[in-house]
Design an enzyme around this catalytic site. Structure first.
Site, mmCIF file in Angstrom:
data_model
loop_
_atom_site.group_PDB
_atom_site.id
_atom_site.type_symbol
_atom_site.label_atom_id
_atom_site.label_comp_id
_atom_site.label_asym_id
_atom_site.label_seq_id
_atom_site.Cartn_x
_atom_site.Cartn_y
_atom_site.Cartn_z
ATOM 1 N N GLY A 54 -9.009 -13.333 -6.072
ATOM 2 C CA GLY A 54 -9.027 -12.724 -4.739
ATOM 3 C C GLY A 54 -7.900 -13.206 -3.857
ATOM 4 O O GLY A 54 -7.946 -13.079 -2.634
ATOM 5 N N GLU B 142 -7.102 -0.200 -15.284
ATOM 6 C CA GLU B 142 -7.710 -0.644 -14.014
ATOM 7 C C GLU B 142 -8.436 0.528 -13.318
ATOM 8 O O GLU B 142 -9.460 0.346 -12.676
ATOM 9 C CB GLU B 142 -6.638 -1.249 -13.107
ATOM 10 C CG GLU B 142 -7.199 -1.749 -11.804
ATOM 11 C CD GLU B 142 -6.699 -3.128 -11.385
ATOM 12 O OE1 GLU B 142 -5.987 -3.781 -12.161
ATOM 13 O OE2 GLU B 142 -7.034 -3.517 -10.266
ATOM 14 N N TYR C 197 -10.259 -0.267 -0.840
ATOM 15 C CA TYR C 197 -8.948 0.130 -1.381
ATOM 16 C C TYR C 197 -8.974 1.627 -1.710
ATOM 17 O O TYR C 197 -8.084 2.383 -1.297
ATOM 18 C CB TYR C 197 -8.659 -0.686 -2.649
ATOM 19 C CG TYR C 197 -7.291 -0.446 -3.228
ATOM 20 C CD1 TYR C 197 -6.212 -1.255 -2.879
ATOM 21 C CD2 TYR C 197 -7.061 0.601 -4.117
ATOM 22 C CE1 TYR C 197 -4.949 -1.030 -3.413
ATOM 23 C CE2 TYR C 197 -5.813 0.839 -4.644
ATOM 24 C CZ TYR C 197 -4.756 0.016 -4.297
ATOM 25 O OH TYR C 197 -3.507 0.249 -4.818
ATOM 26 N N SER D 155 -13.654 -16.366 -21.898
ATOM 27 C CA SER D 155 -12.959 -16.590 -20.636
ATOM 28 C C SER D 155 -13.246 -18.033 -20.226
ATOM 29 O O SER D 155 -14.373 -18.361 -19.854
ATOM 30 C CB SER D 155 -13.483 -15.627 -19.555
ATOM 31 O OG SER D 155 -13.113 -16.141 -18.291
ATOM 32 N N ASP E 135 1.596 -3.763 -9.441
ATOM 33 C CA ASP E 135 1.199 -5.035 -10.050
ATOM 34 C C ASP E 135 1.491 -5.041 -11.545
ATOM 35 O O ASP E 135 2.038 -6.007 -12.091
ATOM 36 C CB ASP E 135 -0.299 -5.293 -9.835
ATOM 37 C CG ASP E 135 -0.665 -5.301 -8.372
ATOM 38 O OD1 ASP E 135 0.258 -5.217 -7.531
ATOM 39 O OD2 ASP E 135 -1.861 -5.380 -8.057
ATOM 40 N N GLY F 220 -4.779 -12.121 -3.933
ATOM 41 C CA GLY F 220 -3.752 -11.095 -3.691
ATOM 42 C C GLY F 220 -2.519 -11.274 -4.556
ATOM 43 O O GLY F 220 -1.499 -10.645 -4.324
ATOM 44 N N HIS G 39 0.826 -1.219 0.000
ATOM 45 C CA HIS G 39 0.000 0.000 0.000
ATOM 46 C C HIS G 39 0.859 1.267 0.000
ATOM 47 O O HIS G 39 0.449 2.295 0.550
ATOM 48 C CB HIS G 39 -0.977 0.018 1.187
ATOM 49 C CG HIS G 39 -2.175 -0.856 0.949
ATOM 50 N ND1 HIS G 39 -3.242 -0.466 0.190
ATOM 51 C CD2 HIS G 39 -2.448 -2.121 1.361
ATOM 52 C CE1 HIS G 39 -4.140 -1.439 0.157
ATOM 53 N NE2 HIS G 39 -3.665 -2.466 0.848
ATOM 54 N N SER H 5 -4.416 -11.203 -10.171
ATOM 55 C CA SER H 5 -4.914 -11.784 -11.418
ATOM 56 C C SER H 5 -5.376 -10.671 -12.352
ATOM 57 O O SER H 5 -5.312 -10.815 -13.580
ATOM 58 C CB SER H 5 -6.049 -12.763 -11.134
ATOM 59 O OG SER H 5 -7.046 -12.145 -10.376
ATOM 60 N N SER H 6 -5.812 -9.547 -11.794
ATOM 61 C CA SER H 6 -6.315 -8.482 -12.675
ATOM 62 C C SER H 6 -5.180 -7.904 -13.531
ATOM 63 O O SER H 6 -5.335 -7.709 -14.737
ATOM 64 C CB SER H 6 -7.030 -7.385 -11.887
ATOM 65 O OG SER H 6 -6.179 -6.832 -10.924
HETATM 66 C C1 GLA Z 1 -3.192 -4.001 -5.000
HETATM 67 C C2 GLA Z 1 -2.922 -2.856 -5.955
HETATM 68 C C3 GLA Z 1 -1.461 -2.416 -5.911
HETATM 69 C C4 GLA Z 1 -0.983 -2.189 -4.469
HETATM 70 C C5 GLA Z 1 -1.394 -3.348 -3.586
HETATM 71 C C6 GLA Z 1 -1.089 -3.076 -2.137
HETATM 72 O O1 GLA Z 1 -2.529 -5.151 -5.413
HETATM 73 O O2 GLA Z 1 -3.258 -3.198 -7.280
HETATM 74 O O3 GLA Z 1 -1.270 -1.260 -6.687
HETATM 75 O O4 GLA Z 1 -1.439 -0.968 -3.982
HETATM 76 O O5 GLA Z 1 -2.761 -3.667 -3.681
HETATM 77 O O6 GLA Z 1 0.264 -2.925 -1.944
#
Ligand code: GLA
Length: 387
Positions: A120, A158, A220, A68, A170, A122, A35, A125-126
């Site tokens: 989901g 995104e 978020y 998909s 990411d 973490g 974050h 995947s997006s």
């Molecule tokens: C998600 C967001 C990233 C980052 C993380 C937390 O994965 O896409 O940009 O902020 O959360 O570190």
């Protein structure tokens, strides 16, 4: 050939006449710096060998056809009809939309995709969905964007249709990752370095809590707003650009009475995490994994108590890890509210840790967690179809 790649190629050739090109677009881990990417901080991600495979080919029409496989859902739209939708469609169409916004003329294409990143979890995947499509379109349309420009395009994608105000971590890891390397990315300047991942005697293990609470994107964006609010208050009194210009926590304390409690806590976390990530990169270069691991626990504490993005299940997993002497570091990874913890574990203790933790977790939450031993990978790339 990877079984997912083989399945999507089969599906592609059964559904369409055209010849596809195959791409692999990876998910990511993040060692530390959570974050803080949208707060001009430092992050330490790496691309991993889990991700999304894409088979894509032009179709000589003005239609875009997506399949998909993971959702077993189709989407067909005209090249002039790209608009906001829901779910996975939003991620795919938002990427197409970004190319349209650049003024590119989109040709019709067919696309089948599937992956092995649990949703989901973490592991982003997006970004993998966005990155694979963006890379393919960049080649197909001869746009000539470099990898960093593609990462930025995916980040805008995104923000746009899915409306998640994410940072750059990411998408950057997805495009710029290198096998056996971890990135140190300065999210303010985009300067980056690669470090070898020397883990003599240890491995990185992800434990998937298999829960995903709350509408993560909403929470978020709220965290991001809190940081912006806090920074705005500080900036009105102090001549700084971003949180990392505050190098002493005492300098923030002055503002405690000027800010709502939650805003202050977020600012405090961010300042501490930026410093931790900097320190952690030095420790990794010195191959001091033990001290590195301690910082991971400290990050979790901050994410849980100050930033408030953890949950009961993740706290439980990290607590168990902290009681196991083979685990030298553990914390939630990614956006939070569920998904995975990332753990550094001595090789000899991995099996036992997974077994004991799974048992305890199942007893407590009636869910069997999943464990993955991480392997790093290169960023998004074309994959050869010929065996
Ligand atoms: C998600 C967001 C990233 C980052 C993380 C937390 O994965 O896409 O940009 O902020 O959360 O570190």
């Amino acid at each position: 050939m990877n079984p997912i790649a083989a399945t999507i190629l089969k599906s592609f050739t059964e559904s369409f006449i055209s010849q596809p090109t195959l791409y692999f677009s990876p998910g990511r881990i993040n060692l530390i710096g959570e974050h803080v990417d949208y707060n001009d901080g430092f992050v330490m991600p790496a691309a991993i060998n889990k991700g999304v495979y894409y088979a894509i080919g032009e179709n000589e029409s003005n239609e875009i056809h997506f399949y998909s496989m993971d959702f077993d859902e189709w989407l067909s739209v005209g090249t002039g009809e790209v608009k906001k939708m829901s779910g996975w469609r939003n991620y795919a169409l938002s990427v197409v939309n970004e190319f349209l916004l650049l003024g590119c003329k989109i040709k019709g294409f067919n696309c089948v995709f599937a992956g092995d990143i649990p949703r989901g979890s973490g592991m982003s995947s997006s970004a993998a969905v966005e990155g694979g499509l963006a890379f393919a379109l960049n080649e197909m349309l001869n746009v000539g964007l470099n990898r960093v420009q593609l990462a930025l395009l995916c980040q805008r994608a995104e923000h746009n249709f899915p409306n998640v105000n994410c940072g750059i971590m990411d998408q950057f890891a997805n495009m710029m990752g290198k096998k056996d390397k971890v990135l140190l990315l300065d999210c303010r300047s985009m300067e980056h370095q690669y470090f070898p991942l020397h883990m003599e005697g240890y491995k990185i293990v992800l434990l998937n809590s298999k829960v995903h609470h709350t509408l993560a994107s909403g929470e978020y964006n709220i965290r991001r707003q809190r940081c912006e609010e806090g920074l705005g208050i500080i900036k009105s009194k102090l001549n700084i650009q971003s949180f990392r210009d505050i190098t002493r926590v005492e300098d923030l304390q002055v503002y405690k009475t000027n800010m709502p409690g939650k805003v202050y806590n977020c600012c405090l976390y961010v300042i501490e995490e930026i410093a931790r990530a900097k320190k952690a990169s030095e420790l990794l270069q010195q191959e001091n994994l033990i001290e590195f691991g301690k910082l991971m626990y400290a990050t979790h504490e901050g994410l849980s108590k100050l930033y408030e993005v953890s949950c009961e299940e993740l706290d439980f997993l990290v607590e168990l890890a902290s009681q196991n002497s083979n685990v030298i570091g553990s914390r939630l990874m990614g956006g939070g509210f569920g998904g995975c913890t990332i753990n550094i574990i001595a090789n000899d203790g991995i099996e036992h840790f997974i077994e004991e933790t799974s048992k305890a977790y199942q007893q407590r939450f009636d869910i069997i967690p999943e464990a993955y031993i991480v392997e790093t990978a290169d960023g998004t790339n074309e994959v050869s179809i010929t065996p």
